[in-house]
Write an enzyme that holds these catalytic residues in place. Structure first.
Site, PDB file in Angstrom:
ATOM      1  CB  CYS A   2      -0.860   0.057   1.251  1.00 55.90           C
ATOM      2  SG  CYS A   2      -1.699  -1.477   1.632  1.00 55.90           S
ATOM      3  NE  ARG A  27       4.375   1.732  -1.349  1.00 53.22           N
ATOM      4  CZ  ARG A  27       5.290   2.080  -0.464  1.00 53.22           C
ATOM      5  NH1 ARG A  27       6.279   2.844  -0.848  1.00 53.22           N
ATOM      6  NH2 ARG A  27       5.221   1.684   0.777  1.00 53.22           N
ATOM      7  CD1 TRP A  74      -1.217  -5.921  -3.503  1.00 53.98           C
ATOM      8  CD2 TRP A  74      -0.553  -6.590  -1.479  1.00 53.98           C
ATOM      9  NE1 TRP A  74      -0.726  -7.191  -3.616  1.00 53.98           N
ATOM     10  CE2 TRP A  74      -0.308  -7.624  -2.409  1.00 53.98           C
ATOM     11  CE3 TRP A  74      -0.207  -6.800  -0.144  1.00 53.98           C
ATOM     12  CZ2 TRP A  74       0.261  -8.838  -2.036  1.00 53.98           C
ATOM     13  CZ3 TRP A  74       0.363  -8.001   0.222  1.00 53.98           C
ATOM     14  CH2 TRP A  74       0.591  -9.011  -0.722  1.00 53.98           C
ATOM     15  CG  ASN A  98       0.827   1.800   3.719  1.00 57.22           C
ATOM     16  OD1 ASN A  98      -0.289   1.955   3.250  1.00 57.22           O
ATOM     17  ND2 ASN A  98       1.914   2.387   3.246  1.00 57.22           N
ATOM     18  N   GLY A  99       0.147  -1.907   6.267  1.00 57.16           N
ATOM     19  CA  GLY A  99       0.575  -2.881   7.260  1.00 57.16           C
ATOM     20  C   GLY A  99      -0.562  -3.767   7.721  1.00 57.16           C
ATOM     21  CD  GLU A 477      15.043 -13.516 -10.769  1.00 55.97           C
ATOM     22  OE1 GLU A 477      14.498 -14.056  -9.803  1.00 55.97           O
ATOM     23  OE2 GLU A 477      14.792 -12.356 -11.135  1.00 55.97           O
ATOM     24  CE  LYS A 481      11.588 -11.298 -12.203  1.00 59.79           C
ATOM     25  NZ  LYS A 481      12.505 -11.093 -11.139  1.00 59.79           N
ATOM     26  CD  GLU A 484       7.983 -11.773 -10.518  1.00 60.01           C
ATOM     27  OE1 GLU A 484       7.468 -11.422  -9.461  1.00 60.01           O
ATOM     28  OE2 GLU A 484       9.204 -11.638 -10.749  1.00 60.01           O
ATOM     29  CG  HIS A 500      17.612 -37.461  -9.265  1.00 60.22           C
ATOM     30  ND1 HIS A 500      18.008 -38.763  -9.039  1.00 60.22           N
ATOM     31  CD2 HIS A 500      18.736 -36.777  -9.586  1.00 60.22           C
ATOM     32  CE1 HIS A 500      19.325 -38.858  -9.206  1.00 60.22           C
ATOM     33  NE2 HIS A 500      19.787 -37.661  -9.537  1.00 60.22           N
ATOM     34  CE  LYS A 599      10.270  -3.037  -7.103  1.00 59.33           C
ATOM     35  NZ  LYS A 599      10.878  -4.113  -7.909  1.00 59.33           N
TER      36      LYS A 599
END
Ligand code: F6R
Length: 604
Positions: A2, A27, A74, A98-99, A477, A481, A484, A500, A599
């Site tokens: 947020c 964000r 968010w 926020n939080g 990575e 990428k 997402e 395996h 973010k």
């Protein structure tokens, strides 16, 4: 995560609140809202979805205020909806947050018993209700303190009170909040970028601080309620406009920023004249017998690359763990361990908690962090900076390569400090390392070739990424990428692990992306590729010229720069970023703000 903006202005704030919220879009958010003082009472406007939906609401019903607050939300408690969007309101109180308030369920029950009714499912409304309740018996700043004393959890808040026309109150614990000093105007923001269009004079609040701002001043109090001063600094990032330039997306721009980002980062560690490499902050790396890296997501993959380098170059044992596991596991640490948190934002809740835990054990703590005013940067014993500049795309790119650059330089510095380098080797290796920006730029020139792979890859349901050695975390990575931003299922594997289990997934519909510049393990990776090809798998090999000469028949080959293995994780990062980027563009996905992602993840 947020975003917050608050303005006690001398002129209308509606457009300025929106301007600031747009800067906070990076964000990640799923609803937005503003509130302002109109004719002596507080009014709010909110909308689910993007800021343009809020702009439509404001076009229909403007907010003619010169004092106001704004928020991008968010969702944590309660689905994304207009009713759960901030500002939340109770009685005289209108606030943004926020939080996460951890004890909100108990507080909500207690307030309900006092006859209070709730409109939303948010934890935020509990703060508004509580504050409104406290306001019945005390003045605003005392009521705020009494409210904060009852909250458990992380928060940054900005509050308007009906009847207090020139006042915004704020508080922070766990989530950052800054005070901006303007000319006859004052601001609150969740970071320097939020207040960037209005001022570059900024004070960062400390943990537990709360504040009241009016047009002329900020009255700051610490956790114990004592009036305090927090230093006002001139912050460059706040003034700098973060623009996309000619690029279609921030992510594309940031991929192209990587040569500069790495160069700026390396210059904090290497003296190109003497060839000397050092750890910033005067840390003596010879003092440590172990390194513990903690991080989340992409930053943890940078950490995994760091482990290969610390062990290979410096002979320094190194563990890497995702912070969300490390922080709750009660790990056994030894006193001569250097704990390194790796983070772009410097605010990721799990990484911060892991860092604090290490500090509490008496370990020396360091933060490889991009936002140098962040909580981690300030709380760690030493800052090992990356200089990627503001990263706006939610998917990390230039921050990742800068983290790898910093960790590579630190591994070399550790090698030098531990007497592992022969005479002349330090200068030789730093010279090599300083070639990274140029080689990264060369790798970015593969863009057109990589774009041609996108239409086919965009049709895949699953994609596998393989690598060995430091290319294994790069495979992880690459898969992250792609997942997402294009929403295609992807997994990264150590190439030797394929047989395996994961090899069962291979058929002609599953592209397998192998990241393998030629190195001593290349022949082994070739065998793994042949195993894939024999089962009808479609191999895309990203390698260098020598690797291309030895590529198995049928593999589609992308030829990147030839470089020293120490540089390969940085140099081979852009091709896998570009691949994910063009697949996402092909699919028409929201590249810079992928669904469900934020973010900076300042909640657990
Ligand atoms: C992925 C991504 C995330 C972050 C992670 C940690 O592209 O950006 O996985 O790497 O959330 O964030 P920071 O580095 O800010 O601690």
């Amino acid at each position: 995560m947020c975003g917050i903006i608050g303005i006690v202005g001398a002129k209308p704030v509606q457009d300025r609140l929106i301007d600031s919220l747009k800067r906070l879009e990076y964000r990640g958010y799923d609803s937005a809202g503003v509130a302002g003082v109109v004719d002596g009472h507080v009014e709010r406007r909110r909308a689910k979805g993007k800021i343009r939906a809020l702009e439509d609401v404001l076009a229909a019903e403007p907010l003619p205020a010169s004092v106001g607050i704004g928020h991008t939300r968010w969702a944590t408690h309660g689905a994304p909806s207009q009713i759960n969007a901030h500002p939340q309101r109770a009685g005289r109180v209108t606030l943004v947050h926020n939080g996460i308030i951890e004890n909100y369920a108990e507080l909500r029950e207690a307030l309900k018993e006092k006859g209070r009714t709730f409109e939303s499912e948010t934890d935020t409304e509990v703060i508004a209700q509580l504050l409104d309740y406290e306001l019945q018996t005390r003045p605003p700043i005392e009521a705020l303190k009494a409210t904060l004393d009852q909250l458990t959890g992380a928060y940054a808040i900005a509050v308007l009170i009906d009847g207090e026309d020139e006042l915004i109150m704020g508080a922070r614990r766990g989530s950052p909040l800054v005070v901006g000093y303007g000319d006859g105007e004052m601001f609150l923001g969740s970071d320097a970028l939020a207040v960037g269009p209005f001022t570059n004079q900024i004070a960062y609040l400390d943990e537990g601080d709360y504040v009241a701002i009016d047009r002329k001043a900020a009255h700051v109090f610490d956790e114990a309620g004592r009036a305090v001063q927090r230093p006002v600094r001139t912050v460059a990032a706040a003034a700098a406009l973060v623009e996309k330039g000619n690029y279609r997306h921030f992510m594309e721009k940031e991929i192209h920023d990587q040569p500069d980002a790495c160069q700026h980062t390396l210059s904090a560690y290497i003296n190109p004249t003497t060839g000397h490499v050092h750890a910033p902050g005067g840390v003596d790396l010879a003092r440590f017998d172990r390194v513990q890296i903690v991080a989340c997501g992409t930053a943890s993959y940078a950490g995994q690359i760091g482990r290969y380098l610390f062990e290979k170059l410096a002979g320094l044992p190194c563990d890497v763990e995702v912070a969300s596991e490390f922080r709750y596991r009660q790990p056994a640490v030894t006193p001569a361990t250097l704990a390194i948190a790796v983070s772009q934002s410097g605010e990721t809740a799990d990484t911060l908690a892991a860092l604090r835990w290490c500090k509490a054990q008496g370990l020396t703590t360091a933060a490889v962090v991009n936002v140098h005013e962040s909580t981690m940067a300030r709380e760690a014993d030493v800052l090992f900076p990356t200089h990627a500049g503001p990263e706006i795309g939610v998917a990390s790119t230039k921050a990742f390569t800068s983290q790898v650059a910093a960790l590579t330089a630190l591994a070399l510095a550790a090698a030098a400090a531990r007497g592992r380098l022969k005479p002349g080797e330090e200068a030789h290796d730093t010279r090599l390392l300083l070639e990274a920006p140029r080689l990264i730029a060369e790798a970015i020139q593969l863009e057109d070739q990589i774009r041609t792979l996108a239409p086919e890859l965009a049709k895949a349901r699953d994609v596998l990424y393989l690598g060995r050695g430091p290319m294994y975390p790069l495979a992880l990575e690459g898969a992250l990428k792609l997942k997402e931003i294009s929403y295609i299922h992807a997994e990264g594997y150590a190439a030797g692990e394929l047989k395996h289990g994961p090899i069962a997934l291979i058929d002609e519909t599953t592209p397998v992306i192998v990241i393998a510049p030629s190195d001593p393990l290349f022949d082994k990776t070739i065998s793994n590729m042949s195993e894939v090809a024999a089962r009808g798998g479609r191999v895309i090999l990203i390698t260098d010229e020598e690797g291309a000469r030895n590529a198995p028949a049928g593999a589609r080959v992308i030829v990147g720069p030839t470089c020293d293995p120490m540089l390969a994780p940085m140099v081979y990062a852009p091709p896998i970023q570009l691949l994910a980027y063009y697949v996402a563009v092909q699919k028409g996905a929201d590249v810079d703000q992928p669904r469900n992602l934020a973010k900076s993840v300042t909640v657990e």
